[in-house]
Structures are given as structure tokens and as C-alpha cells.
Design a protein around this motif. Structure first.
Motif, mmCIF file in Angstrom:
data_model
loop_
_atom_site.group_PDB
_atom_site.id
_atom_site.type_symbol
_atom_site.label_atom_id
_atom_site.label_comp_id
_atom_site.label_asym_id
_atom_site.label_seq_id
_atom_site.Cartn_x
_atom_site.Cartn_y
_atom_site.Cartn_z
ATOM 1 N N ARG A 21 0.860 -1.185 0.000
ATOM 2 C CA ARG A 21 0.000 0.000 0.000
ATOM 3 C C ARG A 21 0.898 1.236 0.000
ATOM 4 N NH1 ARG A 21 -0.157 -1.264 5.443
ATOM 5 N NH2 ARG A 21 0.439 0.471 6.787
ATOM 6 N N GLU A 22 0.394 2.294 -0.579
ATOM 7 C CA GLU A 22 1.147 3.529 -0.708
ATOM 8 C C GLU A 22 0.931 4.398 0.531
ATOM 9 O OE1 GLU A 22 1.824 6.076 -4.735
ATOM 10 O OE2 GLU A 22 -0.216 5.717 -4.122
ATOM 11 N N GLU A 23 2.012 4.921 1.079
ATOM 12 C CA GLU A 23 1.939 5.861 2.210
ATOM 13 C C GLU A 23 2.832 7.038 1.896
ATOM 14 O OE1 GLU A 23 2.762 4.371 6.103
ATOM 15 O OE2 GLU A 23 1.113 2.939 6.037
ATOM 16 N N THR A 34 1.589 -5.082 3.442
ATOM 17 C CA THR A 34 0.374 -5.307 4.229
ATOM 18 C C THR A 34 0.366 -6.670 4.911
ATOM 19 O OG1 THR A 34 -0.789 -6.155 2.288
ATOM 20 C CG2 THR A 34 -0.993 -3.799 2.728
#
Length: 60
Positions: A21-23, A34
Motif C-alpha cells: 500500500r502507498e503511504e 500489508t
């Protein structure tokens, strides 16, 4: 600069093969695993994900 959605769908954590997931914080973009128990955060430099376990940030 966010990654294209199609690219993010096919990328996986090189350590455990879980989805990423992109942060994004104020100045950095990372792809975070994840998978339970993994949680490695891979840097994105100049719009290119660096998916090397040795370059990943360990979870706190």
C-alpha cells in the motif's frame, strides 16, 4: 508523486509476497507491506519503487 494504480496492483513485497500500500508523508513516499508480521516499507525514489529488502525500512 503517487504511483499509477495499475502498477500498485501488480507489485508485491519481495520478502513475503503480500500486497503493498502507498503511504506518503510530508516529503517521502513509501510502499508498505500489508502482510502480517512483515510491514517492511520500501522507498520510492524519483517515482521508481526500490523493492530491495536491504533498502527497506523495518517497522517500528
Amino acid at each position: 508523486m503517487p504511483l499509477e494504480a495499475g502498477l500498485l496492483e501488480i507489485l508485491a513485497c519481495p520478502a513475503c509476497h503480500a500486497p503493498l500500500r502507498e503511504e506518503q508523508s510530508a516529503e517521502t513516499l513509501e510502499l508498505v507491506c500489508t502482510g502480517e508480521g512483515c510491514g517492511l516499507a520500501y522507498p520510492v525514489r524519483d517515482g521508481i519503487p526500490v523493492l530491495l529488502v536491504d533498502e527497506a525500512r523495518r517497522p517500528a
